[in-house]
Motif scaffolding. Structure first.
Motif, mmCIF file in Angstrom:
data_model
loop_
_atom_site.group_PDB
_atom_site.id
_atom_site.type_symbol
_atom_site.label_atom_id
_atom_site.label_comp_id
_atom_site.label_asym_id
_atom_site.label_seq_id
_atom_site.Cartn_x
_atom_site.Cartn_y
_atom_site.Cartn_z
ATOM 1 N N VAL A 104 0.833 -1.206 0.000
ATOM 2 C CA VAL A 104 0.000 0.000 0.000
ATOM 3 C C VAL A 104 0.868 1.257 0.000
ATOM 4 C CG1 VAL A 104 -1.886 -1.181 1.187
ATOM 5 C CG2 VAL A 104 -0.209 0.112 2.525
ATOM 6 N N ASP A 105 0.280 2.347 -0.522
ATOM 7 C CA ASP A 105 0.985 3.632 -0.552
ATOM 8 C C ASP A 105 0.795 4.427 0.733
ATOM 9 O OD1 ASP A 105 1.641 3.119 -3.236
ATOM 10 O OD2 ASP A 105 -0.236 4.004 -3.919
ATOM 11 N N ALA A 106 -0.343 4.205 1.399
ATOM 12 C CA ALA A 106 -0.675 5.021 2.570
ATOM 13 C C ALA A 106 -1.679 4.267 3.430
ATOM 14 C CB ALA A 106 -1.262 6.367 2.133
ATOM 15 N N VAL A 107 -1.876 4.777 4.631
ATOM 16 C CA VAL A 107 -2.833 4.149 5.558
ATOM 17 C C VAL A 107 -3.827 5.196 6.050
ATOM 18 C CG1 VAL A 107 -1.261 2.345 6.340
ATOM 19 C CG2 VAL A 107 -1.293 4.559 7.523
ATOM 20 N N TRP A 108 -5.011 4.717 6.371
ATOM 21 C CA TRP A 108 -6.010 5.518 7.084
ATOM 22 C C TRP A 108 -6.360 4.733 8.333
ATOM 23 C CZ3 TRP A 108 -8.008 10.187 7.505
ATOM 24 C CH2 TRP A 108 -9.194 10.347 8.222
ATOM 25 N N LEU A 109 -6.273 5.380 9.500
ATOM 26 C CA LEU A 109 -6.491 4.698 10.769
ATOM 27 C C LEU A 109 -7.594 5.386 11.552
ATOM 28 C CD1 LEU A 109 -2.862 4.958 10.782
ATOM 29 C CD2 LEU A 109 -3.568 2.809 11.816
#
Length: 395
Positions: A162-167
């Protein structure tokens, strides 16, 4: 909703029955539908699931608009879900940064993942609760192969692809209906793990707007967001999602309109001023971001009292970041004398605002025994130890 209810609902019969029932807005309507469906021979689990979903869809319209009519929910998941309009704004930041593959860790019912997928971003959504993950999978199904959903702990997800995360760490006890808030030591995933992930890659983490500012990492952008007058969340952005030179931001959303105030850090408050022709109340996001000083300078205003979020000025200026009031006069703060003054002015409709004083507006309203056709705003506050009661009109 438990597993047996979800199993009964996620069948052609269950989903068809849910569409046939339509929205259910009141308890009386719900009772009539339950009686009708049970008389028709439907199982208790299916009836409970259908009626529960029909009621939740009515409530969900405030967050998801017309999309709510084809979504599934849990009560706790709906309460904690991001409004779709706000989720779309978050997703826009990912797209602008060129991030096309995002892991949504703690996806809940899929509100933020919907915003991301709607902009063409590939999403891997994960939730530790099996029922919630199944509901997210249903809600994201229209996006086909661009979204995947897993029942797993956030800490166990492989992030290499993945390029980025959302938490969105769970800040309440586990469950699908009645839950309670827990301390940050009990969040899932743990806050230290969340911040470690944020330090290692581009991402965003959604927190409550009252999150302890002392715990905000130094190398992130902190953005407080208000929607239609309510301060709803704090988002911390890292890596490519954090804007250069911005460490504090206040995003104000009203309907389809947005305004944003940004700064490299907290803004120093301005000096106190004598009461002027206007009083301004900064938006909650501006207060939380500690950018009151920025707004005060733009309005040529001073603090009405140190430490209290009211500004005052003589300049006929206002801003999307404040609610402005033109002061009519100062009235006695004593409830009996105040009631007499309001009756003498024929004020029967009164908006009561207060800061810095121990006043319950509902209790005060009863004591005032309002009568008349006129309307006004009452601002209750203090300067030093002196209480002020200001009669004003919204600008």
């Amino acid at each position: 909703m438990d597993t047996s209810e979800l199993t009964a609902l996620l069948t052609p019969e269950g989903l068809r029955l849910l569409d046939e029932v339509g929205p259910i807005a009141s308890t009386d309507d719900a009772a009539r539908v339950v009686s009708r469906l049970r008389s028709a021979g439907h199982s208790p689990d299916l009836v409970s699931a259908v009626v529960g979903q029909a009621r939740l869809r009515v409530r969900a319209a405030a967050k998801f608009g017309a999309f709510a009519e084809r979504m599934l929910f849990t009560r706790a998941g709906l309460e904690q879900a991001t409004r779709l309009s706000i989720a779309a704004r978050h997703a826009g930041r990912f797209r602008t940064a060129g991030l096309s593959r995002v892991a949504d860790l703690g996806c809940g019912i899929g509100g933020d993942a919907l915003g991301l997928a709607g902009l063409g971003i590939r999403v891997h959504a994960v939730d530790a609760d099996e029922v919630t993950a199944a509901i997210a999978a249903y809600n994201l199904a229209p996006f086909g192969e661009t979204t995947t959903v897993s029942h797993a702990r956030a800490e166990d997800v492989d992030l290499d692809g993945v390029d980025a995360v959302w938490l969105d760490p769970a800040r309440r006890t586990a469950g699908h209906s009645e839950t309670r808030q827990v301390s940050s030591q009990e969040w899932s995933p743990a806050l230290d793990w969340v911040f470690a992930v944020l330090a290692d890659r581009s991402g965003g983490v959604k927190l409550g707007p009252g999150f302890d500012r002392e715990r905000i990492p130094d190398d992130v952008e902190a953005q407080w967001i208000s929607a239609d007058g309510s301060t709803i969340e704090l988002v911390l952005w890292s890596g490519a999602l954090a804007r250069e030179g911005v460490h504090r931001a206040a995003l104000v959303v009203r309907g389809d309109d947005t305004w944003e105030l940004t700064a490299p850090g907290d803004s120093p408050d301005v000096e106190p001023s004598e009461l002027g022709a206007f009083v301004h109340e900064p938006d909650g996001a501006v207060i939380r971001a500690r950018l009151i000083g920025e707004i005060a300078r733009s309005l040529q205003a001073g603090m009405l009292s140190p430490g209290i979020a009211y500004l005052t000025s003589d300049a006929a200026l206002t801003s999307p970041f404040v609610s402005s009031f033109r002061v009519r006069e100062q009235l006695p703060a004593d409830p009996k004398k105040l009631a007499q003054a309001l009756r003498a002015r024929g004020i029967g409709t009164l908006e009561i605002k207060k800061r810095g004083v121990d006043v319950d507006p509902a209790v005060l309203r009863k004591k005032l025994s309002l009568r008349g056709d006129a309307a006004a705003t009452l601002i209750m506050t203090r300067v030093g130890s002196k209480r002020l009661a200001l009669l004003a009109d919204r600008v």
